[in-house]
Design an enzyme around this catalytic site. Structure first.
Site, short mmCIF file in Angstrom:
data_model
loop_
_atom_site.label_atom_id
_atom_site.label_comp_id
_atom_site.label_asym_id
_atom_site.label_seq_id
_atom_site.Cartn_x
_atom_site.Cartn_y
_atom_site.Cartn_z
NE ARG A 5 -4.30 -1.27 0.09
CZ ARG A 5 -5.41 -1.30 0.82
NH1 ARG A 5 -5.62 -0.39 1.73
NH2 ARG A 5 -6.31 -2.23 0.61
NE ARG A 17 -7.71 5.13 2.33
CZ ARG A 17 -8.60 4.31 2.84
NH1 ARG A 17 -9.86 4.63 2.86
NH2 ARG A 17 -8.23 3.16 3.37
NE ARG A 36 -10.39 7.07 -3.21
CZ ARG A 36 -11.67 7.32 -3.00
NH1 ARG A 36 -12.26 8.32 -3.64
NH2 ARG A 36 -12.36 6.59 -2.17
CG ASP A 54 -8.61 -3.84 -4.48
OD1 ASP A 54 -8.13 -3.12 -3.59
OD2 ASP A 54 -9.28 -4.86 -4.23
CE1 TYR A 59 -12.79 -8.45 1.11
CE2 TYR A 59 -10.88 -9.74 0.43
CZ TYR A 59 -11.44 -8.73 1.19
OH TYR A 59 -10.64 -8.00 2.04
O1 CP3 Z 1 0.07 -1.86 -2.44
C1 CP3 Z 1 -0.18 -1.01 -3.31
O2 CP3 Z 1 0.20 0.17 -3.23
C2 CP3 Z 1 -0.88 -1.46 -4.58
C3 CP3 Z 1 -2.31 -1.33 -4.62
C4 CP3 Z 1 -3.18 -2.26 -3.79
C5 CP3 Z 1 -4.44 -1.85 -3.29
N1 CP3 Z 1 -5.06 -2.93 -2.73
C6 CP3 Z 1 -4.96 -0.48 -3.39
C7 CP3 Z 1 -6.11 -0.09 -2.58
C8 CP3 Z 1 -3.04 -3.61 -3.47
C9 CP3 Z 1 -1.87 -4.53 -3.73
C10 CP3 Z 1 -4.24 -4.02 -2.81
C11 CP3 Z 1 -4.49 -5.41 -2.36
C12 CP3 Z 1 -5.70 -5.71 -1.59
N2 CP3 Z 1 -6.95 -5.20 -1.74
C13 CP3 Z 1 -5.76 -6.67 -0.55
C14 CP3 Z 1 -4.62 -7.55 -0.10
C15 CP3 Z 1 -3.68 -6.82 0.80
C16 CP3 Z 1 -4.24 -6.54 2.16
O3 CP3 Z 1 -4.52 -5.36 2.42
O4 CP3 Z 1 -4.38 -7.48 2.95
C17 CP3 Z 1 -7.07 -6.69 -0.07
C18 CP3 Z 1 -7.60 -7.56 1.04
C19 CP3 Z 1 -7.82 -5.77 -0.84
C20 CP3 Z 1 -9.28 -5.47 -0.74
C21 CP3 Z 1 -9.53 -4.07 -0.40
N3 CP3 Z 1 -9.30 -3.00 -1.23
C22 CP3 Z 1 -10.08 -3.57 0.78
C23 CP3 Z 1 -10.45 -4.41 1.98
C24 CP3 Z 1 -10.18 -2.18 0.63
C25 CP3 Z 1 -10.91 -1.22 1.52
C26 CP3 Z 1 -10.18 -0.87 2.76
C27 CP3 Z 1 -9.93 0.61 2.77
O5 CP3 Z 1 -8.78 0.95 3.05
O6 CP3 Z 1 -10.86 1.37 2.53
C28 CP3 Z 1 -9.64 -1.82 -0.62
C29 CP3 Z 1 -9.51 -0.46 -1.17
C30 CP3 Z 1 -8.13 -0.04 -1.59
N4 CP3 Z 1 -7.24 -0.82 -2.29
C31 CP3 Z 1 -7.55 1.25 -1.41
C32 CP3 Z 1 -6.29 1.23 -2.04
C33 CP3 Z 1 -5.31 2.36 -2.17
C34 CP3 Z 1 -8.20 2.44 -0.73
C35 CP3 Z 1 -9.06 3.09 -1.75
C36 CP3 Z 1 -9.38 4.53 -1.44
O7 CP3 Z 1 -10.40 4.76 -0.77
O8 CP3 Z 1 -8.66 5.42 -1.93
#
Ligand code: CP3
Length: 343
Positions: free
Chosen positions: A25, A29, A38, A74, A151
């Protein structure tokens, strides 16, 4: 600038000086530069617009000095073309509709053709390879089959995992069919990412750590191993990150991945007692330790670097993603310290 390949060299088992670092990540944000984009586009739109996805992928490379970029996308992206409605509700995480809990819902799911169904991901990769040619390698990724199934079956985030466990134990034939389909989709999705140019792959198994060792073998490892076996000959390092997987390390080692990602709960020294010294490790600073003051943070980073020397090679990372509350200057400082201290 010359291409920085220390991440790829460490993934192939070379002890580098300094050791490479990237953060899960790392685009997100906590960065005002991310927030700015965003503010104009929602998260899924960003993922589906190659110019925007490429731009935020590059932000941590330029702002923080990490040794690898990770594709901005994602793990849930391939679910949509399978026939699922995906949305993100503020504060609630992802919503998957309909959740898949019966033969009928499974029958409605489709396999994907990446070039047709997720062209934006492949286009983002192509843009990034051009932009990164004199910088750092690009990591592609997917959710591991068990985590994606969570999921799909739960329909979103869960605390109890009761729906997926119910299917695993009371309808094992259906569970297997769901996992077989997701595994096939994941292989074609990652294979297309490699064709488009990613130089390493990470499989995220965020939820497999909820399983007993017995069930991890049946419900997660079998399918993750199938993914790694299919991609083995493709010449890119394969990383397996099981969040909360400290009790599973010897099994994770059998996955066929080249690099084992560790969360922070199991320190590297303890992990190596199970794994032996002939493994390549990625990890494992607790993301919340970035709240420490500089001096204390340095001590904790140094501890991890020392422990990492016990492995064949070490890629520094966090034990999970960067939190939105962390000041970006602290992230940059940590990366600088990791480079300085390991040099
Ligand atoms: O790592 C990186 O910078 C690359 C991008 C990336 C994202 N998600 C961007 C993202 C990667 C590799 C992921 C993987 C991901 N997504 C996982 C596995 C890693 C982990 O966290 O365990 C999972 C479980 C997800 C599913 C997911 N996506 C969730 C549960 C959420 C919501 C949680 C939240 O923070 O709101 C997301 C959204 C998400 N994926 C965001 C980002 C930058 C936040 C989006 C935003 O509101 O801007």
């Amino acid at each position: 600038m010359a291409f920085n390949d220390i991440f790829l060299r460490a993934c192939r088992g070379e002890k580098t000086s300094p050791i490479p670092v990237w953060f899960m990540r790392q685009a997100g944000r906590y960065l005002p530069e991310y927030q700015e984009i965003r503010g104009k586009a929602d998260f899924l739109t960003m993922c589906k617009t190659p110019e925007l996805a490429a731009e935020v992928t590059l932000q941590p490379v330029e702002l923080l000095g990490v040794d690898a970029a990770i594709l901005f996308s994602d793990i849930l992206i391939p679910l949509e073309p399978m026939g699922i409605n995906l949305s993100f509700k503020e504060g609630k995480g992802p919503i998957i509709e309909p959740s898949v809990r019966s033969e009928r819902e499974l029958k409605a799911l489709k396999k994907i053709e990446p070039e047709r169904d997720v062209p934006f991901v492949l286009e983002t990769i192509r843009i990034l390879r051009r932009e990164l040619s004199d910088k750092v390698p690009l990591i592609g990724f997917a959710g591991a089959p068990f985590t994606l199934a969570t999921y799909l079956i739960e329909g979103g985030t869960t605390k109890s995992f009761v729906n997926i466990k119910e299917m695993l134990f009371s309808a094992p034939g259906l569970f297997r069919k769901v996992l077989d389909l997701i595994t096939e989709v994941t292989i074609s999705y990652l294979s297309a990412q490699i064709d488009a140019g990613v130089q390493a792959i990470q499989l995220f198994d965020t939820w497999a750590g909820i399983l007993t060792r017995h069930d991890f073998k049946d419900a997660a490892l079998t399918y993750a191993r199938r993914v790694f076996n299919s991609l083995k000959g493709r010449g890119v390092p394969l990383i397996y990150f099981v969040f909360n997987g400290g009790h599973l390390l010897d099994l994770i080692r059998q996955s066929g991945a080249d690099v084992i990602g560790l969360d922070w709960r199991t320190d590297i020294e303890t992990a190596l007692k199970v794994l032996g010294p002939d493994v390549i490790i990625q990890g494992n600073l607790d993301p919340c330790l970035l709240f420490l003051d500089e001096e204390r943070l340095r001590d904790r980073i140094l501890e991890i670097i020392y422990q990492g020397y016990g492995a064949k090679a070490h890629v520094f990372n966090l034990g999970h993603g960067v939190l939105p509350q962390i000041p970006p200057e602290k992230v940059r400082l940590a990366i600088e310290m990791i480079h300085d201290l390991s040099r």
